[in-house]
Design a protein around this motif. Sequence first.
Motif, PDB file in Angstrom:
ATOM      1  N   THR A 139      -7.833  12.397   1.362  1.00  0.00           N
ATOM      2  CA  THR A 139      -7.264  11.249   0.645  1.00  0.00           C
ATOM      3  C   THR A 139      -8.410  10.293   0.319  1.00  0.00           C
ATOM      4  OG1 THR A 139      -5.248  11.534   1.950  1.00  0.00           O
ATOM      5  CG2 THR A 139      -5.455   9.478   0.724  1.00  0.00           C
ATOM      6  N   ASN A 140      -8.998  10.455  -0.865  1.00  0.00           N
ATOM      7  CA  ASN A 140     -10.320   9.889  -1.133  1.00  0.00           C
ATOM      8  C   ASN A 140     -10.373   8.677  -2.047  1.00  0.00           C
ATOM      9  OD1 ASN A 140     -12.264  11.202   0.424  1.00  0.00           O
ATOM     10  ND2 ASN A 140     -12.307  12.981  -0.938  1.00  0.00           N
ATOM     11  N   TYR A 141      -9.324   8.364  -2.766  1.00  0.00           N
ATOM     12  CA  TYR A 141      -9.441   7.256  -3.724  1.00  0.00           C
ATOM     13  C   TYR A 141      -8.381   6.192  -3.485  1.00  0.00           C
ATOM     14  CZ  TYR A 141      -5.639   9.551  -6.382  1.00  0.00           C
ATOM     15  OH  TYR A 141      -4.449  10.114  -6.756  1.00  0.00           O
ATOM     16  N   MET A 142      -8.637   5.026  -4.048  1.00  0.00           N
ATOM     17  CA  MET A 142      -7.667   3.939  -3.995  1.00  0.00           C
ATOM     18  C   MET A 142      -7.597   3.265  -5.360  1.00  0.00           C
ATOM     19  SD  MET A 142      -7.290   0.728  -1.340  1.00  0.00           S
ATOM     20  CE  MET A 142      -6.878   1.815   0.030  1.00  0.00           C
ATOM     21  N   VAL A 143      -6.409   3.309  -5.956  1.00  0.00           N
ATOM     22  CA  VAL A 143      -6.146   2.628  -7.223  1.00  0.00           C
ATOM     23  C   VAL A 143      -5.770   1.184  -6.912  1.00  0.00           C
ATOM     24  CG1 VAL A 143      -4.621   2.541  -9.236  1.00  0.00           C
ATOM     25  CG2 VAL A 143      -5.380   4.748  -8.340  1.00  0.00           C
ATOM     26  N   LEU A 144      -6.393   0.260  -7.596  1.00  0.00           N
ATOM     27  CA  LEU A 144      -6.119  -1.154  -7.364  1.00  0.00           C
ATOM     28  C   LEU A 144      -5.172  -1.704  -8.425  1.00  0.00           C
ATOM     29  CD1 LEU A 144      -6.869  -3.772  -5.744  1.00  0.00           C
ATOM     30  CD2 LEU A 144      -8.565  -4.194  -7.551  1.00  0.00           C
ATOM     31  N   LEU A 191       0.842  -1.188   0.000  1.00  0.00           N
ATOM     32  CA  LEU A 191       0.000   0.000   0.000  1.00  0.00           C
ATOM     33  C   LEU A 191       0.880   1.242   0.000  1.00  0.00           C
ATOM     34  CD1 LEU A 191      -3.029   0.940   0.273  1.00  0.00           C
ATOM     35  CD2 LEU A 191      -2.600   1.100   2.732  1.00  0.00           C
ATOM     36  N   GLY A 192       0.511   2.211  -0.820  1.00  0.00           N
ATOM     37  CA  GLY A 192       1.279   3.441  -0.874  1.00  0.00           C
ATOM     38  C   GLY A 192       0.381   4.642  -1.110  1.00  0.00           C
ATOM     39  N   HIS A 193       0.921   5.825  -0.881  1.00  0.00           N
ATOM     40  CA  HIS A 193       0.204   7.070  -1.157  1.00  0.00           C
ATOM     41  C   HIS A 193       0.382   7.437  -2.635  1.00  0.00           C
ATOM     42  CE1 HIS A 193      -0.837   8.338   2.969  1.00  0.00           C
ATOM     43  NE2 HIS A 193       0.258   7.666   3.313  1.00  0.00           N
ATOM     44  N   TRP A 194      -0.687   7.970  -3.226  1.00  0.00           N
ATOM     45  CA  TRP A 194      -0.615   8.464  -4.609  1.00  0.00           C
ATOM     46  C   TRP A 194      -0.949   9.939  -4.639  1.00  0.00           C
ATOM     47  CZ3 TRP A 194      -2.440   6.031  -9.784  1.00  0.00           C
ATOM     48  CH2 TRP A 194      -1.559   5.008 -10.156  1.00  0.00           C
ATOM     49  N   TYR A 195      -0.356  10.634  -5.607  1.00  0.00           N
ATOM     50  CA  TYR A 195      -0.743  12.008  -5.908  1.00  0.00           C
ATOM     51  C   TYR A 195      -0.795  12.155  -7.418  1.00  0.00           C
ATOM     52  CZ  TYR A 195      -0.802  17.025  -6.474  1.00  0.00           C
ATOM     53  OH  TYR A 195      -1.155  18.292  -6.855  1.00  0.00           O
ATOM     54  N   TYR A 196      -1.858  12.783  -7.898  1.00  0.00           N
ATOM     55  CA  TYR A 196      -2.051  12.932  -9.336  1.00  0.00           C
ATOM     56  C   TYR A 196      -2.686  14.304  -9.547  1.00  0.00           C
ATOM     57  CZ  TYR A 196      -2.696  10.658 -13.957  1.00  0.00           C
ATOM     58  OH  TYR A 196      -2.616  10.284 -15.273  1.00  0.00           O
ATOM     59  N   MET A 203      -2.980  -0.108 -17.480  1.00  0.00           N
ATOM     60  CA  MET A 203      -2.517   1.282 -17.432  1.00  0.00           C
ATOM     61  C   MET A 203      -1.660   1.578 -16.201  1.00  0.00           C
ATOM     62  SD  MET A 203      -3.735   2.717 -20.197  1.00  0.00           S
ATOM     63  CE  MET A 203      -3.675   4.470 -19.857  1.00  0.00           C
ATOM     64  N   ASN A 204      -2.157   1.235 -15.041  1.00  0.00           N
ATOM     65  CA  ASN A 204      -1.518   1.659 -13.798  1.00  0.00           C
ATOM     66  C   ASN A 204      -0.483   0.657 -13.285  1.00  0.00           C
ATOM     67  OD1 ASN A 204      -3.039   4.075 -13.493  1.00  0.00           O
ATOM     68  ND2 ASN A 204      -4.788   2.856 -12.815  1.00  0.00           N
ATOM     69  N   LYS A 205       0.575   1.191 -12.746  1.00  0.00           N
ATOM     70  CA  LYS A 205       1.598   0.415 -12.057  1.00  0.00           C
ATOM     71  C   LYS A 205       1.736   0.985 -10.646  1.00  0.00           C
ATOM     72  CE  LYS A 205       2.376  -1.807 -15.870  1.00  0.00           C
ATOM     73  NZ  LYS A 205       1.824  -3.182 -16.032  1.00  0.00           N
ATOM     74  N   PHE A 206       2.234   0.178  -9.732  1.00  0.00           N
ATOM     75  CA  PHE A 206       2.293   0.582  -8.325  1.00  0.00           C
ATOM     76  C   PHE A 206       3.039   1.901  -8.132  1.00  0.00           C
ATOM     77  CE2 PHE A 206       4.123   0.294  -3.982  1.00  0.00           C
ATOM     78  CZ  PHE A 206       2.939   0.186  -3.260  1.00  0.00           C
ATOM     79  N   ASP A 207       4.133   2.092  -8.865  1.00  0.00           N
ATOM     80  CA  ASP A 207       4.961   3.280  -8.658  1.00  0.00           C
ATOM     81  C   ASP A 207       4.655   4.420  -9.628  1.00  0.00           C
ATOM     82  OD1 ASP A 207       6.504   2.348  -6.463  1.00  0.00           O
ATOM     83  OD2 ASP A 207       7.632   1.073  -7.835  1.00  0.00           O
ATOM     84  N   SER A 208       3.595   4.289 -10.429  1.00  0.00           N
ATOM     85  CA  SER A 208       3.313   5.298 -11.458  1.00  0.00           C
ATOM     86  C   SER A 208       3.201   6.708 -10.885  1.00  0.00           C
ATOM     87  CB  SER A 208       2.016   4.962 -12.198  1.00  0.00           C
ATOM     88  OG  SER A 208       2.123   3.742 -12.892  1.00  0.00           O
ATOM     89  N   HIS A 209       2.443   6.874  -9.804  1.00  0.00           N
ATOM     90  CA  HIS A 209       2.249   8.195  -9.207  1.00  0.00           C
ATOM     91  C   HIS A 209       2.429   8.138  -7.692  1.00  0.00           C
ATOM     92  CE1 HIS A 209       0.684   9.909 -12.959  1.00  0.00           C
ATOM     93  NE2 HIS A 209       0.113   8.739 -13.127  1.00  0.00           N
TER      94      HIS A 209
END
Length: 235
Positions: free
Chosen positions: A197-202, A151-156, A209-215
């Motif tokens: 902190t409202n969303y969670m990318v799975l 689990l990690g924090h994302w910012y976009y 499209m998404n990778k764990f370290d993308s953002h």
Amino acid sequence: MPNRKKIIVDMEFNSRATKCRASKLSRTKAWIDYRISIFNKFTLKSLKKQTNQNFLTLVRYDKNTRNFIKAALSNYAPLPSNVKFIASDEYENIIKKTIVGYDDLYLVQLDCDDMYHKTFIDQLHAYEPKKSTQVLINQKGYVYDSINNRLGHWYYLSPPFYTTINKVKDYLKGKRISIGSHHAIAIKYPHEIIHKTNYMVLIHNKNTMNKFDSHRVGDVITNKGEMQNILKNFM
């Protein structure tokens, strides 16, 4: 006096009309079966966990895959009354019928394998935007690697986790806030940022499209207790 806001979670399942390989793959039984399983295991739990159930979810699919969709859904418990899988060509008529009597239509964007914080719908009902605001944007979230349990924090800056605010009277006349799949342009509209902190990318076995370290920002959350407490807020 009618409610001012109608909140609809707008979710695309496999209805995008493109000729790319991924689009064709999304029409196959194997892809649909897998993605329905992911939807039930994660996204649906997030929808059912919302502390305010005053919303409607419309999950749009290609009408040519209707039988595959129905067969896949039949393997699970019936959907809640406010979560509906619909053929994409039914979408506009359903929305128009649903929003009669309301002032504003909030269209919440969510992919069918991602999640929102359990209070997010409540936040939208309580939120009072400026009159000029057309888009609400969630820049902060989490990314959950369900394969490796990370689990990690994302910012976009302008992520696919946004909500368009439409005047019902304008929407019924055909006026649209045209963002579609190009979420990077959402921030170019008159907007406000929701700072929670409202969303969670799975991240799962078939992400395209998404990778764990993308953002990802900051350190990976390794404390198991902290991880479980965060996950409980989303599913």
